[in-house]
Design an enzyme around this catalytic site. Structure first.
Site, mmCIF file in Angstrom:
data_model
loop_
_atom_site.group_PDB
_atom_site.id
_atom_site.type_symbol
_atom_site.label_atom_id
_atom_site.label_comp_id
_atom_site.label_asym_id
_atom_site.label_seq_id
_atom_site.Cartn_x
_atom_site.Cartn_y
_atom_site.Cartn_z
ATOM 1 N N SER A 1 0.830 -1.205 0.000
ATOM 2 C CA SER A 1 0.000 0.000 0.000
ATOM 3 C C SER A 1 0.865 1.257 0.000
ATOM 4 C CB SER A 1 -0.966 -0.034 1.181
ATOM 5 O OG SER A 1 -1.904 1.006 1.104
ATOM 6 N N ASP B 1 -2.530 6.186 -3.872
ATOM 7 C CA ASP B 1 -1.374 5.477 -3.330
ATOM 8 C C ASP B 1 -0.944 4.377 -4.308
ATOM 9 O OD1 ASP B 1 -3.400 3.650 -2.933
ATOM 10 O OD2 ASP B 1 -2.886 3.188 -0.861
ATOM 11 N N ASP C 1 -1.019 1.130 -4.668
ATOM 12 C CA ASP C 1 -1.895 0.054 -5.138
ATOM 13 C C ASP C 1 -3.306 0.536 -5.446
ATOM 14 O OD1 ASP C 1 -2.487 0.409 -2.386
ATOM 15 O OD2 ASP C 1 -3.286 -1.634 -2.253
ATOM 16 N N ASP D 1 -5.833 1.914 -3.801
ATOM 17 C CA ASP D 1 -7.047 1.717 -3.008
ATOM 18 C C ASP D 1 -7.374 2.938 -2.142
ATOM 19 O OD1 ASP D 1 -5.067 1.411 -1.087
ATOM 20 O OD2 ASP D 1 -5.763 -0.529 -0.349
#
Length: 582
Positions: A146, A304, A306, A308
């Site tokens: 993340s 960010d 990834d 999400d």
């Protein structure tokens, strides 16, 4: 003879004392570092398995990935042949070793006869959630850490519904992982051999198209987008996975004036233009703000690595770009979505909003003003995903929106995890809608506050690494349980909630009741003026977090109340930590 004894023997000999002392300190540091590598195994927390890349049982490496994957394989084997054939979808982000770790996971699973679907290149985490559902896979894996620093990577596991594994299933997988005694002895078959047998399949374009089709369906007001198509948008993927899907989604909705931050457009595992690739941190917006000033942008958005989580910035009443908090973005989206649905006659009376226990109460107030239910879950979007599944099955409620204060939200439940791609599309649509009215997003937010109350929230955290840090965090929580604070910030405590003991205690009425949520090492306290604070260890980082919430009848009063509450609580925390050290 020990090093300490040797050192004591030579104290006073200036020629030998200093170099020997330096050598002793280096050995102690190396010993501490080694203990931190091996003092425990990587565990699944609220966001899965996450750690620094390197050797050791508490690090992300080929062997810990294989061990986790073999544990997952044994869990799937227990579900029968159908589960093995349904297989596992695997995605990865732009971090160091992400493609390699993804293929190690695939090879480990495929070597056990379990079908593995691996994306051809990096993809957002929410698309992995969608892929599990689209492929009707039994599970999913995404390799990501993340928004953590570059030295980290991680491994998140998803269930058949596309949501992160809830506690019961996660515990079963952990049991299987822990039963793997020697990760160094795990053998996997060659990649090309497994591909030739069809046990590893590479996926990509077909799922991309299907995901995009669903993304476009979340729009509530295409007419406004058509009118305001030249809305000036600045977007940065912060070197991560969102670049292509966000740009394509915005373009397909009809937006024509999209500027991408060039320096942060391409994947970069070192995240070289930012100190931290975290849209929660204002420093991550420096380049986006510069671009915004040059283009007079209406909205800035940063995702960010990834994809999400998303941070959104807009001009405040001083004409300066200001970053919305996750709570503010969530409140704006709830108000916009519900007002648009009400206007178009599509607001379902069984609709439900989900938020976490550390998220602002403003979301609840807005939902209830439209006659809807707002339900709390534990921190971690997997709990929201679990609730979506529960009510989908029972028919009791219809999902409308879910969010958490840490910049994650979900609009369309074709994904069962937070989805920054969805949030970017909805954020741009909101900005277009309010611009047509001559308003910025901050003007719209001010309208929300005036309508529902001035709610303000804050977050503080302490980073405590390694074995000693974990012990300090545990001792701090134990201290709060042993000695509940009866007064904070000049306000008496009226409610205490211990999510580990599952006890809600109404202090005024001296009445205890059960909390119907999974057990979690979290404490939350409510004060007589309606303010609250919460103490929670992070599930993905070596931190203990402190959340704060206040409400008042003006911005000024709310801001002052928040500053005072933070100061009072953190003074109490440092005082208690000093006692533990002593």
């Amino acid at each position: 003879m020990s090093w300490e004894t040797t050192y004591e023997k030579w104290v006073g000999n200036e020629e030998l004392e200093q170099p020997l002392k330096a050598a002793l300190e280096e050995i102690k540091e190396n010993r501490t570092a080694l203990e931190d590598c091996f003092y425990k195994n990587l565990e699944f927390g609220t966001g899965g398995m996450r750690g620094e890349i390197g050797p050791g049982t508490n690090r992300m490496n080929t062997y810990t990935v294989r061990k986790a994957s073999l544990g997952l394989a044994h869990f799937i084997e227990d579900q029968g042949e159908k589960a093995k054939k349904r297989g596992v979808a695997i995605a990865y982000d732009s971090r160091h070793q992400s493609p390699e770790f993804a293929m190690e996971a695939a090879k480990t699973l495929a070597s056990q006869g379990i079908q593995a679907y691996v994306f051809e290149s990096l993809r957002p985490t929410p698309e992995l959630s969608f892929a599990v559902r689209y492929l009707k896979a039994y599970s999913g894996i995404v390799i990501t850490a993340s928004h953590n620093p570059p030295e980290y990577n991680g491994y998140k596991v998803y269930g058949p519904d596309g949501g992160q594994l809830p506690p019961t299933e996660a515990d079963e997988v952990i049991g299987k992982v822990n039963a793997v005694e020697d990760e160094l002895s795990i053998s996997v078959r060659p990649e090309e051999e497994l591909k030739s047998e069809g046990l590893i399949q590479v996926v990509g374009e077909e799922i991309d198209k299907a995901y995009m089709e669903q993304l476009l369906k979340i729009s509530l007001n295409r007419e406004v987008i058509k009118e305001m198509q030249d809305l000036s948008i600045v977007f940065t993927p912060l070197h991560g996975t969102a670049n292509i899907p966000v740009r394509e989604g915005l373009q397909q909705l009809g937006f024509t004036n999209i500027t991408v931050v060039k320096e942060q457009e391409q994947p970069d595992p070192n995240f070289s233009t930012v100190k931290s690739p975290n849209p929660e941190e204002h420093a991550a917006f420096e380049l986006a703000i510069k671009y915004g000033q040059e283009t007079d942008a209406d909205i800035l958005m940063a995702t960010d690595p990834d994809a999400d989580r998303v941070g959104i910035a807009a001009k405040n009443n001083k004409g300066e770009y200001e970053i919305l908090t996750g709570n503010q973005t969530g409140a704006l989206m709830i108000e916009y979505i519900l007002s648009q649905r009400e206007e178009k006659g599509s607001l379902c009376s069984k609709g439900i909003i989900f938020k976490t226990i550390v998220t602002s109460e403003l979301g609840r107030v807005i939902a209830e003003s439209y006659g809807l239910t707002c339900e709390d879950t534990l921190t971690g979007f997997k709990f929201i995903g679990e609730k979506i599944k529960e009510y989908e099955k029972s028919g009791k409620h219809t999902f409308i929106f879910g969010y958490e204060e840490s910049y994650g939200s979900l609009i369309g439940d074709f994904v069962r995890d937070k989805d920054a791609v969805q949030a970017c599309l909805m954020g741009a649509e909101m900005a277009a809608y309010y611009k047509k009215q001559g308003k910025t997003l901050f003007d719209a937010l001010d309208d929300v506050y005036k309508k529902h109350g001035f709610y303000k929230e804050g977050l503080e955290s302490l980073t405590l690494k390694g074995k000693s840090g974990a012990e300090q965090i545990e001792n701090l929580l134990a201290g709060f349980r042993a000695e509940m604070p009866l007064e904070v910030n000049g306000q008496k405590l009226v409610v205490s909630e211990d999510y580990k003991a599952s006890v809600h205690y109404d202090i005024v009425k001296d009445k205890k009741s059960d909390i119907h949520l999974p057990k979690s090492n979290v404490l939350k306290y409510q004060l007589e003026d309606g303010s609250w604070f919460c103490v929670r260890p992070s599930g993905t980082e070596p931190k203990v977090k402190f959340y704060f919430g206040v409400n008042a009848d003006s911005h000024k009063k709310a801001d002052e109340a928040l500053v005072n509450l933070k100061q009072s609580v953190m003074d109490l925390v440092h005082e208690r930590m000093q006692k533990v050290v002593q």
